[in-house]
Write an enzyme that holds these catalytic residues in place. Structure first.
Site, PDB file in Angstrom:
ATOM      1  N   HIS A 259      -3.893  11.406  -2.035  1.00 56.38           N
ATOM      2  CA  HIS A 259      -4.535  10.312  -2.764  1.00 56.38           C
ATOM      3  C   HIS A 259      -5.655  10.886  -3.637  1.00 56.38           C
ATOM      4  O   HIS A 259      -6.548  11.581  -3.142  1.00 56.38           O
ATOM      5  CB  HIS A 259      -5.079   9.307  -1.748  1.00 56.38           C
ATOM      6  CG  HIS A 259      -5.720   8.090  -2.329  1.00 56.38           C
ATOM      7  ND1 HIS A 259      -5.003   6.960  -2.670  1.00 56.38           N
ATOM      8  CD2 HIS A 259      -7.017   7.813  -2.616  1.00 56.38           C
ATOM      9  CE1 HIS A 259      -5.833   6.038  -3.131  1.00 56.38           C
ATOM     10  NE2 HIS A 259      -7.063   6.538  -3.121  1.00 56.38           N
TER      11      HIS A 259
ATOM     12  N   ASP B 130      -8.633  10.056  -6.355  1.00 56.25           N
ATOM     13  CA  ASP B 130      -9.498   8.992  -6.859  1.00 56.25           C
ATOM     14  C   ASP B 130     -10.123   9.371  -8.198  1.00 56.25           C
ATOM     15  O   ASP B 130     -11.115  10.104  -8.241  1.00 56.25           O
ATOM     16  CB  ASP B 130     -10.607   8.702  -5.838  1.00 56.25           C
ATOM     17  CG  ASP B 130     -10.065   8.094  -4.565  1.00 56.25           C
ATOM     18  OD1 ASP B 130      -9.493   6.992  -4.636  1.00 56.25           O
ATOM     19  OD2 ASP B 130     -10.196   8.725  -3.497  1.00 56.25           O
TER      20      ASP B 130
ATOM     21  N   SER C 126      -7.421  11.259   1.174  1.00 57.60           N
ATOM     22  CA  SER C 126      -8.080  11.183  -0.130  1.00 57.60           C
ATOM     23  C   SER C 126      -8.901  12.446  -0.372  1.00 57.60           C
ATOM     24  O   SER C 126      -9.781  12.787   0.429  1.00 57.60           O
ATOM     25  CB  SER C 126      -8.997   9.956  -0.180  1.00 57.60           C
ATOM     26  OG  SER C 126      -9.906  10.128  -1.243  1.00 57.60           O
TER      27      SER C 126
ATOM     28  N   ASP D  84      -7.047   1.086   1.439  1.00 58.64           N
ATOM     29  CA  ASP D  84      -7.903   2.222   1.091  1.00 58.64           C
ATOM     30  C   ASP D  84      -9.377   1.929   1.368  1.00 58.64           C
ATOM     31  O   ASP D  84      -9.946   1.008   0.785  1.00 58.64           O
ATOM     32  CB  ASP D  84      -7.705   2.528  -0.406  1.00 58.64           C
ATOM     33  CG  ASP D  84      -8.469   3.748  -0.868  1.00 58.64           C
ATOM     34  OD1 ASP D  84      -9.027   4.483  -0.030  1.00 58.64           O
ATOM     35  OD2 ASP D  84      -8.504   3.974  -2.104  1.00 58.64           O
TER      36      ASP D  84
ATOM     37  N   MET E 292      -8.197  -2.670  -1.446  1.00 55.84           N
ATOM     38  CA  MET E 292      -9.419  -1.926  -1.133  1.00 55.84           C
ATOM     39  C   MET E 292     -10.109  -2.566   0.069  1.00 55.84           C
ATOM     40  O   MET E 292     -10.363  -3.772   0.075  1.00 55.84           O
ATOM     41  CB  MET E 292     -10.388  -1.942  -2.329  1.00 55.84           C
ATOM     42  CG  MET E 292      -9.965  -1.127  -3.528  1.00 55.84           C
ATOM     43  SD  MET E 292      -9.665   0.611  -3.166  1.00 55.84           S
ATOM     44  CE  MET E 292     -11.276   1.177  -2.622  1.00 55.84           C
TER      45      MET E 292
ATOM     46  N   MET F 196      -9.823   4.327 -10.912  1.00 54.03           N
ATOM     47  CA  MET F 196     -10.957   3.403 -10.953  1.00 54.03           C
ATOM     48  C   MET F 196     -11.643   3.623 -12.290  1.00 54.03           C
ATOM     49  O   MET F 196     -12.736   4.200 -12.381  1.00 54.03           O
ATOM     50  CB  MET F 196     -11.891   3.686  -9.767  1.00 54.03           C
ATOM     51  CG  MET F 196     -11.327   3.171  -8.463  1.00 54.03           C
ATOM     52  SD  MET F 196     -12.084   3.950  -7.023  1.00 54.03           S
ATOM     53  CE  MET F 196     -11.027   5.384  -6.874  1.00 54.03           C
TER      54      MET F 196
ATOM     55  N   MET G 128     -12.443   8.420 -11.082  1.00 58.20           N
ATOM     56  CA  MET G 128     -13.547   7.471 -11.339  1.00 58.20           C
ATOM     57  C   MET G 128     -14.227   7.848 -12.644  1.00 58.20           C
ATOM     58  O   MET G 128     -14.478   9.037 -12.887  1.00 58.20           O
ATOM     59  CB  MET G 128     -14.569   7.523 -10.205  1.00 58.20           C
ATOM     60  CG  MET G 128     -13.993   7.206  -8.834  1.00 58.20           C
ATOM     61  SD  MET G 128     -15.302   7.151  -7.599  1.00 58.20           S
ATOM     62  CE  MET G 128     -14.333   7.080  -6.095  1.00 58.20           C
TER      63      MET G 128
ATOM     64  N   HIS H 273      -5.219   6.944  -7.868  1.00 60.06           N
ATOM     65  CA  HIS H 273      -5.958   5.678  -7.790  1.00 60.06           C
ATOM     66  C   HIS H 273      -6.977   5.689  -8.930  1.00 60.06           C
ATOM     67  O   HIS H 273      -7.998   6.358  -8.847  1.00 60.06           O
ATOM     68  CB  HIS H 273      -6.630   5.582  -6.408  1.00 60.06           C
ATOM     69  CG  HIS H 273      -7.491   4.377  -6.237  1.00 60.06           C
ATOM     70  ND1 HIS H 273      -8.375   4.247  -5.176  1.00 60.06           N
ATOM     71  CD2 HIS H 273      -7.609   3.227  -6.963  1.00 60.06           C
ATOM     72  CE1 HIS H 273      -8.992   3.082  -5.271  1.00 60.06           C
ATOM     73  NE2 HIS H 273      -8.557   2.452  -6.338  1.00 60.06           N
TER      74      HIS H 273
END
Ligand SMILES: O=C(CO)[C@H](O)[C@H](O)COP(=O)(O)O
Ligand SMILES: [Co+2]
Length: 213
Positions: free
Chosen positions: A31, A33, A6, A173, A135, A66, A35, A64
């Site tokens: 990966h 993330d 990540s 994850d 998660m 979020m 957000m 991913h």
């Protein structure tokens, strides 16, 4: 089992160097993330940064999200050229439609679930999902401790997938390290995300090799 480092724990001031190095170090996926500061109490990066690093690696991109309203970003992510997109079960009431929209773009579709969310909530959509992202920390930050009760969800989900002959993969994850990766293998995880356990170490190749043993 595949290892997806990540980028959350990378040096954000040197992303080009970081992604080039991680590709050479044996990562299977990258990966990323996303957000939004609303769905989770943290803000990371969006499509412009993902687009900038796309030029420096051929690794498959595992996004991913979020974020609330994940559907807003699909068209731009398709243009960037990403291979996997997951969004949170808790962030959308239109899950089936978003999954279809991801798959129509020839991108693998996944749904992410928080530690406190039951896999019963996603059972109806398993036949159309390419993967489930379980998660094992509360989403929002890297470097947190692995939540052990989530292993039971991985085991239960694996059984449902096998009993029904689905092709759905399981990605896990959060908080994954050399000390707990064997438990994830035994539980049936297909992909493990590791942020601090890879980008947080000076020798990334050694860190990935240890996780792959
Ligand atoms: O989605 C995430 C956090 O919300 C990250 O992917 C995850 O936390 C990875 O970092 P680490 O391995 O350090 O826990
Ligand atoms: Co993540």
């Amino acid at each position: 089992m595949k290892i997806a480092p990540s980028l959350l724990s990378a040096d954000f001031a040197n992303l080009e160097k970081e992604v080039r190095e991680i590709e050479k170090s044996g990562a299977d996926l990258l990966h990323l993330d996303m957000m939004d500061g609303h769905f989770v109490p943290n803000l990371t990066f969006g499509v412009p940064i993902i687009n900038a690093i796309r030029k420096h690696t051929k690794l498959p991109f595992d996004i991913h999200m979020m974020v609330f309203n994940p559907e807003k970003y699909l068209s731009e992510l398709e243009k960037v050229g990403v291979q996997m997109i997951s969004f949170h079960q808790e962030a959308s009431i239109h899950q089936d439609r978003i999954i279809q929209e991801i798959k129509e773009r020839k991108i693998k579709a996944g749904i992410a679930i928080n530690p406190a969310t039951s896999i019963n909530n996603i059972e109806p959509i398993l036949p159309i999902l390419d993967y489930v992202l379980i998660m094992s920390v509360n989403p929002g930050f890297g470097g947190q401790k692995f939540i052990y009760y989530t292993l039971e969800k991985v085991k239960k989900l694996k059984k449902i997938i096998q009993n029904n002959g689905y092709n759905t993969l399981i990605e896990v994850d959060g908080g994954i390290k050399a000390e707990n990766i064997q438990l994830l293998k035994d539980a049936g995880a297909d992909i493990c995300v590791a942020g601090s356990a890879v980008f947080g170490k000076p020798d990334r190749k050694k860190a990935i090799d240890i996780l792959k043993i």
